[in-house]
Design a protein around this motif. Sequence first.
Motif, PDB file in Angstrom:
ATOM      1  N   LEU B 165       0.826  -1.209   0.000  1.00 35.12           N
ATOM      2  CA  LEU B 165       0.000   0.000   0.000  1.00 35.12           C
ATOM      3  C   LEU B 165       0.862   1.262   0.000  1.00 35.12           C
ATOM      4  CD1 LEU B 165      -3.088   0.423   0.148  1.00 35.12           C
ATOM      5  CD2 LEU B 165      -2.849   0.701   2.609  1.00 35.12           C
ATOM      6  N   PHE B 166       1.942   1.234   0.762  1.00 31.34           N
ATOM      7  CA  PHE B 166       2.754   2.445   0.937  1.00 31.34           C
ATOM      8  C   PHE B 166       4.096   2.382   0.205  1.00 31.34           C
ATOM      9  CE2 PHE B 166      -0.002   2.227   4.733  1.00 31.34           C
ATOM     10  CZ  PHE B 166      -0.684   3.414   4.554  1.00 31.34           C
ATOM     11  N   GLY B 167       4.400   1.245  -0.430  1.00 30.87           N
ATOM     12  CA  GLY B 167       5.623   1.150  -1.248  1.00 30.87           C
ATOM     13  C   GLY B 167       6.907   1.247  -0.446  1.00 30.87           C
ATOM     14  N   TRP B 168       6.937   0.702   0.758  1.00 27.90           N
ATOM     15  CA  TRP B 168       8.178   0.746   1.541  1.00 27.90           C
ATOM     16  C   TRP B 168       9.207  -0.182   0.919  1.00 27.90           C
ATOM     17  CZ3 TRP B 168       4.439  -0.160   6.090  1.00 27.90           C
ATOM     18  CH2 TRP B 168       3.916   1.067   6.521  1.00 27.90           C
ATOM     19  N   GLN B 169      10.428   0.285   0.795  1.00 25.07           N
ATOM     20  CA  GLN B 169      11.515  -0.504   0.202  1.00 25.07           C
ATOM     21  C   GLN B 169      12.637  -0.673   1.219  1.00 25.07           C
ATOM     22  OE1 GLN B 169      11.648  -1.814  -2.915  1.00 25.07           O
ATOM     23  NE2 GLN B 169       9.574  -1.094  -3.330  1.00 25.07           N
ATOM     24  N   PRO B 170      13.322  -1.829   1.193  1.00 23.90           N
ATOM     25  CA  PRO B 170      14.468  -2.006   2.093  1.00 23.90           C
ATOM     26  C   PRO B 170      15.556  -0.977   1.785  1.00 23.90           C
ATOM     27  CG  PRO B 170      13.824  -4.095   1.116  1.00 23.90           C
ATOM     28  CD  PRO B 170      13.056  -3.029   0.409  1.00 23.90           C
ATOM     29  N   ARG B 171      16.251  -0.544   2.844  1.00 28.07           N
ATOM     30  CA  ARG B 171      17.342   0.428   2.662  1.00 28.07           C
ATOM     31  C   ARG B 171      18.678  -0.316   2.539  1.00 28.07           C
ATOM     32  NH1 ARG B 171      16.039   5.663   4.304  1.00 28.07           N
ATOM     33  NH2 ARG B 171      13.774   5.903   4.355  1.00 28.07           N
ATOM     34  N   ASP B 172      19.669   0.401   1.981  1.00 30.68           N
ATOM     35  CA  ASP B 172      21.006  -0.190   1.814  1.00 30.68           C
ATOM     36  C   ASP B 172      21.839   0.014   3.066  1.00 30.68           C
ATOM     37  OD1 ASP B 172      20.649  -1.045  -0.833  1.00 30.68           O
ATOM     38  OD2 ASP B 172      20.909   1.028  -1.535  1.00 30.68           O
ATOM     39  N   PHE B 173      22.639  -1.005   3.369  1.00 30.71           N
ATOM     40  CA  PHE B 173      23.576  -0.876   4.482  1.00 30.71           C
ATOM     41  C   PHE B 173      24.799  -0.074   4.049  1.00 30.71           C
ATOM     42  CE2 PHE B 173      21.204  -4.635   5.840  1.00 30.71           C
ATOM     43  CZ  PHE B 173      21.020  -4.355   7.181  1.00 30.71           C
ATOM     44  N   PHE B 174      25.434   0.528   5.044  1.00 34.51           N
ATOM     45  CA  PHE B 174      26.713   1.214   4.825  1.00 34.51           C
ATOM     46  C   PHE B 174      27.774   0.123   4.998  1.00 34.51           C
ATOM     47  CE2 PHE B 174      30.208   4.119   6.084  1.00 34.51           C
ATOM     48  CZ  PHE B 174      30.014   5.148   5.211  1.00 34.51           C
ATOM     49  N   ALA B 175      28.007  -0.653   3.921  1.00 36.99           N
ATOM     50  CA  ALA B 175      28.753  -1.904   4.049  1.00 36.99           C
ATOM     51  C   ALA B 175      30.257  -1.684   4.042  1.00 36.99           C
ATOM     52  CB  ALA B 175      28.368  -2.832   2.911  1.00 36.99           C
ATOM     53  N   ALA B 176      30.951  -2.648   4.640  1.00 36.73           N
ATOM     54  CA  ALA B 176      32.412  -2.640   4.598  1.00 36.73           C
ATOM     55  C   ALA B 176      32.887  -3.214   3.263  1.00 36.73           C
ATOM     56  CB  ALA B 176      32.970  -3.470   5.742  1.00 36.73           C
ATOM     57  N   THR B 177      34.114  -2.912   2.900  1.00 37.12           N
ATOM     58  CA  THR B 177      34.656  -3.414   1.634  1.00 37.12           C
ATOM     59  C   THR B 177      35.298  -4.776   1.849  1.00 37.12           C
ATOM     60  OG1 THR B 177      36.770  -2.417   2.091  1.00 37.12           O
ATOM     61  CG2 THR B 177      35.176  -1.078   0.887  1.00 37.12           C
ATOM     62  N   ASP B 178      35.682  -5.410   0.730  1.00 35.65           N
ATOM     63  CA  ASP B 178      36.401  -6.680   0.831  1.00 35.65           C
ATOM     64  C   ASP B 178      37.700  -6.507   1.607  1.00 35.65           C
ATOM     65  OD1 ASP B 178      34.404  -7.873  -0.558  1.00 35.65           O
ATOM     66  OD2 ASP B 178      35.419  -7.754  -2.512  1.00 35.65           O
ATOM     67  N   ALA B 179      38.332  -5.331   1.402  1.00 34.04           N
ATOM     68  CA  ALA B 179      39.605  -5.085   2.105  1.00 34.04           C
ATOM     69  C   ALA B 179      39.389  -5.069   3.620  1.00 34.04           C
ATOM     70  CB  ALA B 179      40.196  -3.753   1.660  1.00 34.04           C
ATOM     71  N   ASP B 180      38.241  -4.480   4.037  1.00 31.02           N
ATOM     72  CA  ASP B 180      37.941  -4.449   5.470  1.00 31.02           C
ATOM     73  C   ASP B 180      37.688  -5.854   6.017  1.00 31.02           C
ATOM     74  OD1 ASP B 180      38.244  -1.824   5.777  1.00 31.02           O
ATOM     75  OD2 ASP B 180      36.112  -1.306   5.743  1.00 31.02           O
ATOM     76  N   ARG B 181      37.080  -6.692   5.147  1.00 24.98           N
ATOM     77  CA  ARG B 181      36.726  -8.030   5.616  1.00 24.98           C
ATOM     78  C   ARG B 181      37.920  -8.977   5.597  1.00 24.98           C
ATOM     79  NH1 ARG B 181      31.606  -6.879   3.203  1.00 24.98           N
ATOM     80  NH2 ARG B 181      32.414  -7.367   1.157  1.00 24.98           N
ATOM     81  N   GLY B 182      38.992  -8.596   4.861  1.00 26.18           N
ATOM     82  CA  GLY B 182      40.161  -9.473   4.742  1.00 26.18           C
ATOM     83  C   GLY B 182      40.878  -9.651   6.067  1.00 26.18           C
ATOM     84  N   ARG B 183      41.540 -10.795   6.199  1.00 23.28           N
ATOM     85  CA  ARG B 183      42.279 -11.057   7.432  1.00 23.28           C
ATOM     86  C   ARG B 183      43.559 -10.243   7.449  1.00 23.28           C
ATOM     87  NH1 ARG B 183      42.099 -17.605   8.121  1.00 23.28           N
ATOM     88  NH2 ARG B 183      39.864 -17.801   8.418  1.00 23.28           N
ATOM     89  N   PRO B 184      43.917  -9.683   8.575  1.00 24.14           N
ATOM     90  CA  PRO B 184      45.194  -8.957   8.637  1.00 24.14           C
ATOM     91  C   PRO B 184      46.354  -9.932   8.495  1.00 24.14           C
ATOM     92  CG  PRO B 184      44.198  -9.122  10.815  1.00 24.14           C
ATOM     93  CD  PRO B 184      43.199  -9.639   9.846  1.00 24.14           C
ATOM     94  N   ASP B 185      47.413  -9.444   7.883  1.00 26.10           N
ATOM     95  CA  ASP B 185      48.578 -10.288   7.669  1.00 26.10           C
ATOM     96  C   ASP B 185      49.434 -10.273   8.928  1.00 26.10           C
ATOM     97  OD1 ASP B 185      50.495 -11.813   6.584  1.00 26.10           O
ATOM     98  OD2 ASP B 185      51.405 -10.212   5.367  1.00 26.10           O
ATOM     99  N   VAL B 186      49.182 -11.244   9.787  1.00 22.84           N
ATOM    100  CA  VAL B 186      49.897 -11.289  11.055  1.00 22.84           C
ATOM    101  C   VAL B 186      50.681 -12.584  11.123  1.00 22.84           C
ATOM    102  CG1 VAL B 186      49.638 -11.370  13.549  1.00 22.84           C
ATOM    103  CG2 VAL B 186      48.124  -9.939  12.199  1.00 22.84           C
ATOM    104  N   SER B 187      51.936 -12.464  11.410  1.00 18.47           N
ATOM    105  CA  SER B 187      52.769 -13.656  11.539  1.00 18.47           C
ATOM    106  C   SER B 187      53.276 -13.773  12.970  1.00 18.47           C
ATOM    107  CB  SER B 187      53.950 -13.566  10.571  1.00 18.47           C
ATOM    108  OG  SER B 187      54.831 -14.629  10.822  1.00 18.47           O
ATOM    109  N   LEU B 188      53.115 -14.930  13.552  1.00 16.48           N
ATOM    110  CA  LEU B 188      53.574 -15.128  14.924  1.00 16.48           C
ATOM    111  C   LEU B 188      55.001 -15.672  14.978  1.00 16.48           C
ATOM    112  CD1 LEU B 188      50.369 -16.678  16.510  1.00 16.48           C
ATOM    113  CD2 LEU B 188      51.143 -14.334  16.587  1.00 16.48           C
TER     114      LEU B 188
END
Lengths: 366, 191
Positions: B165-188
Amino acid sequence: MPAFISPLLVLSACGIVFGLGLLAKGMAGQRRAARIGDTATSRISAVAVGEARISGVVEPAELLLTSPLQSRACVYYRARVSESAGRSERTILREERAVGFRVRDSSGDVRVFPRGAHWLVPPAFDASTGLLGDEPVGLSLRAGGAIEPSILDRDTQVAALLTVHRPSDQPGSVAGLLDGGPAGLALAGRREYEEARIEPGDVVTIVGMIQPFDQLPDPAGADAATGDGLDPSGAIGDPEIAADLAEARAQGVLEADPAEAWGNAAIPGFGIGRPVRAPELDPAASPLPAATVAEADRFARTFDIEPETLIVAAAADVGLLVSLGAPGAVVAREESRFLVGLLGAILAIVSAVALATSLSGLVVFP
Amino acid sequence: MIPLTAAAAFAVVVVGAITLFIILATYNDVVALGQRVDKAWANIDVALKQRHDELPNLVGAVRDVMAFEADVLEQVTRLRNAYDPGRPVPEQGALSAETSQAIRSLLAVVENYPALRSQSNVASLQAEIERLEEVIAGRRELYNDQVYRFNTRIGQVPAILLTPLFGWQPRDFFAATDADRGRPDVSLSAT
């Protein structure tokens, strides 16, 4: 009671009123639940001006309250004592009070000014006297004043701990009132005690207006420091008040400066025995120890609020809602009221049918 | 009207009032949620604009000393120039995350220049940029949480019945990039 009014008739009418009352309260609870639940929690360090929800742990600001029924240090309490004997019931004590406090989350803290707030705090103490008139476990009536400073040095705390107060010798004491003292009321029946409070360390959820401190309206309607609420020219608009002030100044009763009016009491920290600078004392008086730099910083942070500091308060179009508990728990509590309200609606309908049945004479009672 | 008819009418009125309350409350809640999403985004935009304004000052203050780190400075400058408040939210989210990553690299490089760190203007600019990064991160969380609440509400009963009736649409997230999701390069392992 007239013959045509049967017990069912009375019960049905009461059921309709009670059920509709529950429904109205349930609807109000649903609106509160929506307001709290539909607002995401802001991190205090990143909060922006406007309506926001914050959640965190309560910390005291300048003052703490002492709750009347359990004598617990708190920032808000609501207490009620009622007494019933036979069919009569009366309220002996009804008190609600709050002081300003801070809320801290993992990112920082923000100060809350609770004036005009709506409190959603379930009772922490709900008990009544026993069959023999014995007082409930946990009852510890307040013997001293209702307000105490939140910053106390060690010596003051030790002195407070070792000082014995007579139950009724201090303003704010409720022990004398309930023990049947000079102003007290003798026990005549069963007493019910109920106390709700928010203590330092409790988790609260607050929905309110985030605004700079200098935009907070002065409770008295005029801020002497900024001149808000006064005539722009500095003159007092009301000629009667202006005449009174002029007369007071002429008689030397009214000073223009706080330091002139209050002397040493105008020095920050003086009232709690740790002035930030040396006061002018009578030579015969014992000198007060001056506050350390760290203490002075702490007092300044407590008592002096920068104008641009963001605080939480009620605004003209945004009410302040303070609720005890984490957001999820608060929303669940308020939504359960709506379910109770729906049950109230069912009760009202069933009562209406019963009333109609009774009136139409379909059911005959002896 | 006979009493039983009146009772039936009463029941209809009560049920109707509850239904009307639910419809109105749902409509008002979804509208308010949408406004909160818009406000949360506007607050992010304010912080992004502040960062956009502050970055040239920091880059200008360190440019002469960090002549050998031209690629880091250029990357920050390029990403700063790419800021466009008119772009869709997901694109702005990706650009913002990329800018934050470049700023982190720049601030890490600044740590290697004691002469720079001792300059009060660089230190204060660094502190301000770090503060803005924290504010952006906090407001991004708030925005995403608010979008989540909006999208969940319009997908649930009873709001889903009103959505056509009112045409509500889902909103977009302010998403992180692939770089943000990547694992940090940490060596022990010891180096």
